[in-house]
Design an enzyme around this catalytic site. Structure first.
Site, PDB file in Angstrom:
ATOM      1  N   TYR A  89       0.990   1.759   5.371  1.00  0.00           N
ATOM      2  CA  TYR A  89       0.382   2.650   4.384  1.00  0.00           C
ATOM      3  C   TYR A  89      -0.990   2.107   4.050  1.00  0.00           C
ATOM      4  O   TYR A  89      -1.144   0.922   3.760  1.00  0.00           O
ATOM      5  CB  TYR A  89       1.253   2.703   3.126  1.00  0.00           C
ATOM      6  CG  TYR A  89       0.655   3.509   1.991  1.00  0.00           C
ATOM      7  CD1 TYR A  89       0.549   4.895   2.082  1.00  0.00           C
ATOM      8  CD2 TYR A  89       0.208   2.890   0.830  1.00  0.00           C
ATOM      9  CE1 TYR A  89       0.002   5.638   1.039  1.00  0.00           C
ATOM     10  CE2 TYR A  89      -0.334   3.627  -0.219  1.00  0.00           C
ATOM     11  CZ  TYR A  89      -0.432   4.999  -0.109  1.00  0.00           C
ATOM     12  OH  TYR A  89      -0.973   5.726  -1.147  1.00  0.00           O
ATOM     13  N   ASP A 132      -6.046  -4.370   6.564  1.00  0.00           N
ATOM     14  CA  ASP A 132      -5.808  -3.841   5.222  1.00  0.00           C
ATOM     15  C   ASP A 132      -4.966  -4.877   4.490  1.00  0.00           C
ATOM     16  O   ASP A 132      -3.748  -4.937   4.661  1.00  0.00           O
ATOM     17  CB  ASP A 132      -5.098  -2.481   5.303  1.00  0.00           C
ATOM     18  CG  ASP A 132      -4.789  -1.936   3.913  1.00  0.00           C
ATOM     19  OD1 ASP A 132      -5.057  -2.640   2.921  1.00  0.00           O
ATOM     20  OD2 ASP A 132      -4.282  -0.798   3.840  1.00  0.00           O
ATOM     21  N   LYS A 179      -5.359  -4.463  -5.444  1.00  0.00           N
ATOM     22  CA  LYS A 179      -4.246  -5.080  -6.179  1.00  0.00           C
ATOM     23  C   LYS A 179      -4.640  -6.405  -6.862  1.00  0.00           C
ATOM     24  O   LYS A 179      -5.254  -6.351  -7.919  1.00  0.00           O
ATOM     25  CB  LYS A 179      -3.031  -5.199  -5.268  1.00  0.00           C
ATOM     26  CG  LYS A 179      -2.611  -3.782  -4.795  1.00  0.00           C
ATOM     27  CD  LYS A 179      -1.245  -3.615  -4.221  1.00  0.00           C
ATOM     28  CE  LYS A 179      -0.916  -2.131  -4.117  1.00  0.00           C
ATOM     29  NZ  LYS A 179      -0.724  -1.607  -2.788  1.00  0.00           N
TER      30      LYS A 179
HETATM   31  C1  LIG Z   1      -1.386  -0.223  -2.326  1.00  0.00           C
HETATM   32  C2  LIG Z   1      -1.996  -0.171  -0.991  1.00  0.00           C
HETATM   33  C3  LIG Z   1      -3.090   0.649  -0.709  1.00  0.00           C
HETATM   34  C4  LIG Z   1      -3.624   1.650  -1.685  1.00  0.00           C
HETATM   35  O1  LIG Z   1      -4.150   1.072  -2.831  1.00  0.00           O
HETATM   36  P1  LIG Z   1      -4.294   1.976  -4.152  1.00  0.00           P
HETATM   37  O2  LIG Z   1      -4.978   1.067  -5.113  1.00  0.00           O
HETATM   38  O3  LIG Z   1      -2.910   2.366  -4.541  1.00  0.00           O
HETATM   39  O4  LIG Z   1      -5.119   3.147  -3.777  1.00  0.00           O
HETATM   40  C5  LIG Z   1      -3.677   0.560   0.535  1.00  0.00           C
HETATM   41  N1  LIG Z   1      -3.207  -0.280   1.460  1.00  0.00           N
HETATM   42  C6  LIG Z   1      -2.157  -1.087   1.230  1.00  0.00           C
HETATM   43  C7  LIG Z   1      -1.682  -2.018   2.278  1.00  0.00           C
HETATM   44  C8  LIG Z   1      -1.490  -1.041   0.009  1.00  0.00           C
HETATM   45  O5  LIG Z   1      -0.410  -1.804  -0.197  1.00  0.00           O
END
Ligand SMILES: *Cc1c(COP(=O)(O)O)cnc(C)c1O
Length: 428
Positions: free
Chosen positions: A144, A239, A267
């Site tokens: 994701y 990511d 995060k």
């Molecule tokens: C949480 C997450 C996102 C999205 O971040 P948001 O702040 O919720 O938009 C993208 N990539 C990864 C791997 C994530 O865990």
């Protein structure tokens, strides 16, 4: 467990928000429940509006690595608010946070602050497309990367079938630019790159897949991504919105010794406020406006409140004692959960990467999306409810990672392990 007030609030919320929530997993649908409304959070605990207390392993889906309302963060935020909450102009705090990030992530030569992980990934992809002049993107099943259009795509029938959107509202033509491959399948990846490499702008990957639980990269898989992308001039994007500061302080790139071209963070770097960042090779980042032609902007980007929360969080993470302490807690929890499942006679597979973890209700080794899907989600749902009733707040889905924080103590872990043993027995 009393839930009267949460029930009443959820009823009101359903009239105001789709499904009663402002982000889908919060609705507890994957576990067949109803969300609890939270009144406050402190340390390792969440307190709901009905007076229930929980040991929290969601930690706002990862960011609260120091625990909730860490005194140093709270104190700095109170002071920062007095100086105004957003300037729409540069401030020194942006430099301070960026320098700290660079110290931990030396692959990031230049970066741009944004307000969420979604913005970070979608902007990194735009940068890669602008830099390479190519349109296609490779992602992996189960990863994701936020909710941007081209990323809400999973594989079609064949490994390299053109992408089919996961969500209505994503144009098919747009999704066609995304190729989805199975995670950990180095051969499929190599074949796709040998065939289409020169058309691929970037490869984006969660180096440890936290969004289907906690799936480790097979030995050599990330090296293959690095080697093949370098060969065809494709931008490799890690990511690390979840894995950053979690798999290790320097993320998965430090733990596995791979240097990506671009990195997405989020995060933890916001310490509980909305912050994301993307960055990496200077020659790619120089494509971004106003230095280059690739447009990307944000009204609240780099605002002093968010920067302050990030800086104070990273200051604590910088201390030598911090990571060993959290890792020790994680180790203790890992052993306890594995033991509890074994003693109760429930087949599970447990995985952990740094301070993130997942217990899958399956007997099959989980290495990708397909094997993750062998988990018994109904059994997980019952386990989740039994844990909640005993005061342990897990992520309300089998396919989410759990997290521990610096604030989790031995008493929290012992209580959790005891509760887990009873919950495993109950769902046997
Ligand atoms: C949480 C997450 C996102 C999205 O971040 P948001 O702040 O919720 O938009 C993208 N990539 C990864 C791997 C994530 O865990």
């Amino acid at each position: 467990m009393r839930t009267t007030t949460s029930k009443a609030l959820f009823k009101q919320a359903q009239g105001l928000f789709p499904g009663g929530v402002n982000s889908p997993v919060r609705a507890f649908r994957a576990v067949g429940g109803m969300p609890l409304f939270i009144e406050k959070a402190k340390g390792s605990r969440l307190y709901d509006v009905d007076g229930n207390a929980f040991v929290d392993y969601v930690l706002s889906w990862g960011p609260m690595i120091l625990g909730h309302a860490h005194p140093a963060v709270v104190k700095a935020l109170k002071r920062a608010v007095d100086k105004g909450t957003s300037y729409g102009a540069p401030c020194p705090l942006e430099i301070e946070l960026a320098r700290m990030i660079k110290d931990f992530y030396p692959s990031i030569e230049k970066m741009r602050m944004v307000s969420s992980g979604t913005e970070a990934t979608m902007s990194a992809i735009r940068a890669a497309r602008g830099f390479t002049g190519r349109d296609m993107v490779i992602k992996f099943e189960g990863c994701y990367h936020g909710h941007a259009d081209g990323l809400l795509v999973k594989a079609g029938s064949g490994a390299t079938t053109f992408g089919v959107p996961d969500s209505p509202g994503v144009p098919k033509d747009y999704a066609k630019l995304t190729l989805t491959l199975p995670f950990n399948d180095a051969d499929a990846f190599r074949a796709a790159m040998r065939r289409d490499g020169k058309r691929i702008a970037c490869v984006i990957v969660e180096p440890v897949v936290g969004n289907i639980g906690c799936v480790m990269p097979a030995l050599g898989f990330l090296d293959t991504l690095r080697a093949e992308t370098s060969r065809s001039g494709t931008v490799l994007i890690f990511d690390e919105v979840m894995t950053g500061f979690r798999v290790s302080r320097g993320g998965a790139q430090e733990a596995f010794g791979i240097t990506p071209d671009l990195t997405c963070l989020g995060k933890v770097i916001g310490g509980g406020l909305p912050v994301g960042a993307y960055g990496g090779r200077a020659d790619i980042m120089e494509m971004i406006a106003p230095e280059g032609p690739v447009y990307q902007a944000g009204t609240l980007s780099g605002n002093p409140i968010a920067m302050t929360a990030g800086i104070e969080t990273l200051k604590v993470l910088k201390k030598k004692s911090t990571y060993p302490a959290i890792e020790k807690t994680m180790q203790h929890l890992a052993e306890g959960l594995k033991d509890a499942a074994a003693k109760a006679g429930v087949a599970t597979k447990f995985y952990r990467a740094g301070t993130m973890f997942c217990t899958y209700f399956t007997g099959v080794e989980v290495t990708d999306y397909a094997t993750a899907k062998t988990a018994d989600t109904a059994r997980f749902g019952r386990f989740f409810m039994k844990m909640l009733e005993q005061g342990v707040y897990l992520a309300p889905s089998q396919f989410e990672a759990g997290f521990v924080s610096l604030a989790h103590g031995k008493a929290d872990i012992d209580a959790t392990v005891g509760a887990a043993y009873r919950a495993f027995r109950a769902v046997r």
